[in-house]
Design a protein around this motif. Structure first.
Motif, mmCIF file in Angstrom:
data_model
loop_
_atom_site.group_PDB
_atom_site.id
_atom_site.type_symbol
_atom_site.label_atom_id
_atom_site.label_comp_id
_atom_site.label_asym_id
_atom_site.label_seq_id
_atom_site.Cartn_x
_atom_site.Cartn_y
_atom_site.Cartn_z
ATOM 1 N N THR A 1 0.781 -1.170 0.204
ATOM 2 C CA THR A 1 0.088 0.026 0.197
ATOM 3 C C THR A 1 0.930 1.330 0.118
ATOM 4 N N GLU A 51 -0.004 5.338 0.640
ATOM 5 C CA GLU A 51 0.436 6.164 1.678
ATOM 6 C C GLU A 51 0.932 7.309 1.065
ATOM 7 N N ASP A 82 -1.317 9.741 0.516
ATOM 8 C CA ASP A 82 -2.018 10.024 1.898
ATOM 9 C C ASP A 82 -3.403 10.087 1.640
ATOM 10 N N LEU A 109 -4.387 6.255 2.110
ATOM 11 C CA LEU A 109 -4.715 5.047 2.614
ATOM 12 C C LEU A 109 -5.742 4.757 3.452
ATOM 13 N N ASP A 110 -5.956 5.780 4.340
ATOM 14 C CA ASP A 110 -7.187 5.637 5.206
ATOM 15 C C ASP A 110 -8.469 6.195 4.787
ATOM 16 N N LYS A 111 -8.319 6.641 3.685
ATOM 17 C CA LYS A 111 -9.755 6.989 2.861
ATOM 18 C C LYS A 111 -10.212 6.034 2.400
ATOM 19 N N GLU A 165 -11.344 1.995 1.156
ATOM 20 C CA GLU A 165 -12.021 0.777 1.647
ATOM 21 C C GLU A 165 -11.319 -0.550 0.951
#
Ligand code: NDP
Ligand code: GDR
Length: 328
Positions: free
Chosen positions: A40, A44, A47, A49-51, A53
Motif C-alpha cells: 500500500t 500512503e 496520503d 490509505l485511510d480514506k 476501503e
C-alpha cells in the motif's frame, strides 16, 4: 454520493484514480490481493490509505470479485489490476493470461451476475497494436497485432469487454492507454529505472545504468493526467473505446538524455547496453492519435515529457537522499 470499485488500487494508476475519485466525492473501494508484504506504499505516498476501503480478493478468483461487488455495490467498476510488466509476460505467460486476460472476464462475470447496471472500465493498452511499421500512428481504427503474452492477454480482455456490452448490454468502456508514468511508477519500467539510476549516479551510489533496446519509441504521458480520461469515459452517455495518448513519440535514448541532463550529466557516459534486457519480440514504435478523446471527452495530455521526467528525477533524488540519511 457515487461509489467506485477499483482493482489494482495498489498500482500506479489505481492510486491516482482513487485520489481523483475521492476528490470528486466518491466512496472508493479497492480490491487488495494478499501478498506476504505490504503493497500500500502508493496509497500512503498520496496520503489516502485511510480514506479508501480495501476488500480482499484476487482477479483470478471469481468468487472473491463477486463478493467484493456485492459488498461495495459500486456504480462504477475500474479494472486496473493486471500482471502489467511486458518483460515478465514471457517468463510467466500463464499467470499473465490468468490475471490480465481472464481476470477481466471474471470482473465482467461478477457484474453480469450481481448487477449488470454497473459501469465498467477496462484498462486496455497500446501494446495491443504491437507498433507494426505499416501503422506509424495508432488510433481506434488501427488493427491489433500484439507482440507479447501481455498484449495477447490484454486483447482477450478488450474483446471480452466489447462482447459483454454487445451480449448483455453492460456499459463497458475500454481506454487504449499509451505509456504513462509518474513518481509512483514501478521500478522495473524503463522511465523509472532511468530516473532512479540518475538520482543514484548523481548522489554517488551507482556507477552505470544497464538498458536493453534504447531505440524503441514510446508515446509517454503523465499518469495523473490519464486517470482523468478513465473517469470521463464512464461519464458519457454511451460506452465506447478511446485512445489516450500525447501524440508525441520519443526514443528511450532521448528520454535518457532528458533525465541525465536534468542533473547536468551526459547519459552516454553512464548507459551500458545489456542484451539481458532485450525482449523476444519488440514493439518498436508507439505513437497514439488522441483526436477522439479530445473531441468526445474534451481530454488532452497536460504534462510534457520534459516536465514528467524532471518530476520523476526530482522525486527519486528526494527518495535516495532519504534512504542515505536513514542508512547513516
Ligand atoms: P501496476 O503494475 O502499477 O499495478 C498493477 C496492479 O494490479 C497492482 O495493484 C497489483 O497488485 C494488481 N494485481 C496484479 N495481479 C493481481 C491479481 N491477480 N489480483 C488482484 N490484483 C492484481 O500497473 P499500472 O497502474 O501502471 O497500470 C494499471 C493498468 O493499466 C494495468 O492493467 C496495466 O496493464 C494497464 N496499462 C498501463 C499502462 C501504463 O503505461 N501504466 C498503459 C496501458 C495500460 P499488487 O500491488 O498486489 O501487485
Ligand atoms: P512497455 O514499458 O513495455 O512499453 O509497457 P517499459 O517501460 O517496460 O518498456 C518501454 C521500452 O523500453 C525498452 N527498454 C527497457 N524496458 C525496461 N523495462 N527495462 C530496460 O532496461 C529497458 N531497456 C530498453 C523496452 O524494450 C520497451 O521498448 C508499459 C507497461 O506499463 C504496460 O503495462 C502498458 O500496457 C504499456 O506500457 C503501454
Amino acid at each position: 454520493m457515487k461509489t467506485a470499485l477499483i482493482t489494482g488500487i495498489t498500482g500506479q494508476d489505481g492510486a491516482y484514480l482513487a485520489q481523483l475519485l475521492l476528490d470528486k466525492g466518491y466512496k472508493v473501494y479497492g480490491l487488495l490481493a494478499r501478498r506476504a508484504t505490504a503493497t500500500t506504499w502508493r496509497l500512503e505516498y498520496l496520503d489516502i490509505l485511510d480514506k479508501v476501503e480495501l476488500l480482499e480478493g484476487d482477479l483470478t478468483d471469481v468468487t472473491s470479485i463477486i463478493r467484493a461487488v456485492e459488498e461495495a455495490k459500486p456504480d462504477e467498476f475500474y479494472n486496473l489490476g493486471a500482471q502489467s510488466f511486458v518483460g515478465t509476460s514471457w517468463k510467466q505467460p500463464q499467470l499473465t493470461a490468468q490475471s490480465t486476460g481472464l481476470g477481466a472476464l471474471n470482473c465482467l462475470e461478477a457484474i453480469r451476475i450481481v448487477n449488470p447496471k454497473i459501469k465498467f472500465y477496462q484498462a486496455s493498452t497500446s501494446e495491443m497494436f504491437g507498433g507494426m511499421p505499416e501503422y506509424p500512428l495508432q488510433s481506434e481504427a488501427t488493427p491489433f497485432h500484439p507482440r507479447s503474452p501481455y498484449g495477447v492477454a490484454k486483447l482477450f480482455a478488450h474483446w471480452s469487454t466489447i462482447n459483454y456490452r454487445e451480449s448483455y448490454d453492460i456499459f463497458g468502456c475500454c481506454g487504449i492507454l499509451f505509456n504513462h508514468e509518474s513518481p509512483l511508477r514501478g521500478i522495473e519500467f524503463v522511465t523509472r529505472k532511468v530516473t532512479d539510476a540518475v538520482a543514484r549516479i548523481k548522489l554517488g551510489v551507482q556507477k552505470d545504468l544497464h538498458l536493453g533496446n534504447i531505440d524503441a519509441k514510446r508515446d509517454w504521458g503523465f499518469a495523473g493526467d490519464y486517470v482523468e480520461a478513465m473517469w470521463l469515459m464512464l461519464q458519457q452517455e454511451n460506452p465506447d473505446v478511446y485512445v489516450v495518448a500525447t501524440g508525441r513519440t520519443t526514443t528511450v535514448r532521448d528520454m535518457c538524455r532528458i533525465a541525465f541532463e536534468h542533473v547536468g550529466l551526459d547519459y552516454e557516459k553512464y548507459v551500458v547496453i545489456d542484451p539481458r534486457f532485450y525482449r523476444p519480440a519488440e514493439v518498436d514504435l508507439l505513437l497514439g492519435d488522441p483526436a477522439k478523446a479530445k473531441e468526445k471527452l474534451g481530454w488532452t495530455a497536460k504534462t510534457s515529457l520534459e516536465e514528467l521526467i524532471n518530476m520523476m528525477v526530482d522525486a527519486d533524488i528526494r527518495r535516495v537522499e532519504k534512504e542515505l540519511v536513514q542508512a547513516r
